[in-house]
Design a protein around this motif. Sequence first.
Motif, PDB file in Angstrom:
ATOM      1  N   ASP A 246      38.006  46.656  42.552  1.00  0.00           N
ATOM      2  CA  ASP A 246      37.744  48.032  42.129  1.00  0.00           C
ATOM      3  C   ASP A 246      38.763  48.528  41.105  1.00  0.00           C
TER       4      ASP A 246
ATOM      5  N   ASP B 161      40.950  49.158  30.833  1.00  0.00           N
ATOM      6  CA  ASP B 161      40.764  48.123  31.845  1.00  0.00           C
ATOM      7  C   ASP B 161      41.811  48.115  32.946  1.00  0.00           C
TER       8      ASP B 161
ATOM      9  N   ASN C 135      40.197  39.181  31.441  1.00  0.00           N
ATOM     10  CA  ASN C 135      39.414  38.850  32.638  1.00  0.00           C
ATOM     11  C   ASN C 135      39.003  40.053  33.472  1.00  0.00           C
TER      12      ASN C 135
ATOM     13  N   GLU D 201      37.782  34.195  44.817  1.00  0.00           N
ATOM     14  CA  GLU D 201      36.615  33.337  45.059  1.00  0.00           C
ATOM     15  C   GLU D 201      36.778  32.530  46.343  1.00  0.00           C
TER      16      GLU D 201
ATOM     17  N   LEU E 275      41.650  35.253  40.247  1.00  0.00           N
ATOM     18  CA  LEU E 275      40.214  35.036  40.355  1.00  0.00           C
ATOM     19  C   LEU E 275      39.901  33.895  41.328  1.00  0.00           C
TER      20      LEU E 275
ATOM     21  N   ALA F 143      36.451  42.123  33.381  1.00  0.00           N
ATOM     22  CA  ALA F 143      35.045  42.123  33.818  1.00  0.00           C
ATOM     23  C   ALA F 143      34.808  41.085  34.917  1.00  0.00           C
ATOM     24  N   LYS F 144      35.434  39.919  34.808  1.00  0.00           N
ATOM     25  CA  LYS F 144      35.287  38.887  35.838  1.00  0.00           C
ATOM     26  C   LYS F 144      35.905  39.346  37.157  1.00  0.00           C
TER      27      LYS F 144
ATOM     28  N   ARG G 117      36.234  42.450  38.164  1.00  0.00           N
ATOM     29  CA  ARG G 117      35.344  43.466  38.732  1.00  0.00           C
ATOM     30  C   ARG G 117      34.101  42.814  39.353  1.00  0.00           C
ATOM     31  N   ALA G 118      33.569  41.799  38.677  1.00  0.00           N
ATOM     32  CA  ALA G 118      32.410  41.080  39.219  1.00  0.00           C
ATOM     33  C   ALA G 118      32.750  40.383  40.533  1.00  0.00           C
ATOM     34  N   ALA G 119      34.032  40.057  40.724  1.00  0.00           N
ATOM     35  CA  ALA G 119      34.485  39.415  41.966  1.00  0.00           C
ATOM     36  C   ALA G 119      34.804  40.440  43.051  1.00  0.00           C
ATOM     37  N   GLY G 120      34.536  41.721  42.774  1.00  0.00           N
ATOM     38  CA  GLY G 120      34.708  42.754  43.792  1.00  0.00           C
ATOM     39  C   GLY G 120      35.955  43.605  43.664  1.00  0.00           C
TER      40      GLY G 120
END
Length: 163
Positions: free
Chosen positions: A69, A94, A59, A160, A156, A61-62, A64-67
């Motif tokens: 760092d 990762d 997870n 969110e 995650l 990439a997910k 990182r997409a959620a902010g």
Amino acid sequence: MIERGKPVPSVGTKLVTADGVQDTTSDAILGQGTAVLFTVPGAFTPTCHVNHLPGFVTNAAKLRAAGVDRIVCAATNDHHVVKAWAEATQALDDIIFLADGNGALAKALGLEKDMSGAGMGTRFARAALIARDGMVDAVFVEDAPGVTATGAPAILMALEAVA
């Protein structure tokens, strides 16, 4: 146990990278941006190796997409064992690995757990936290064996919920 709104403590630890091992502090790693720290009782231990770490790798990439760092895994093992684990799992691209061989970071976070009954001494409790610019935003600790509240899917959902 460390609480929301408290600063990440500054504790000496070993940073494990593909290039080797170096001394660092917990606040240097967790003090800027958004970081997710997940703590494991031990590298190569069954639940940590099969369930906890792989979920964060899968997870990444997910997250990182959620902010996020930085995704950081801390284990109460010496840096040689943590490096071998990071390499064996091919997770170094990762995950940032911290070796807390003496349990100083576990203690400073209030996340130490006596596992002497299993012959493991004092270790990290299975936990995760979200830190933003060096301040703890959320803390999750497993209250039973397994990975539920501290796994990547739970983190995650927590990210969110505040987005």
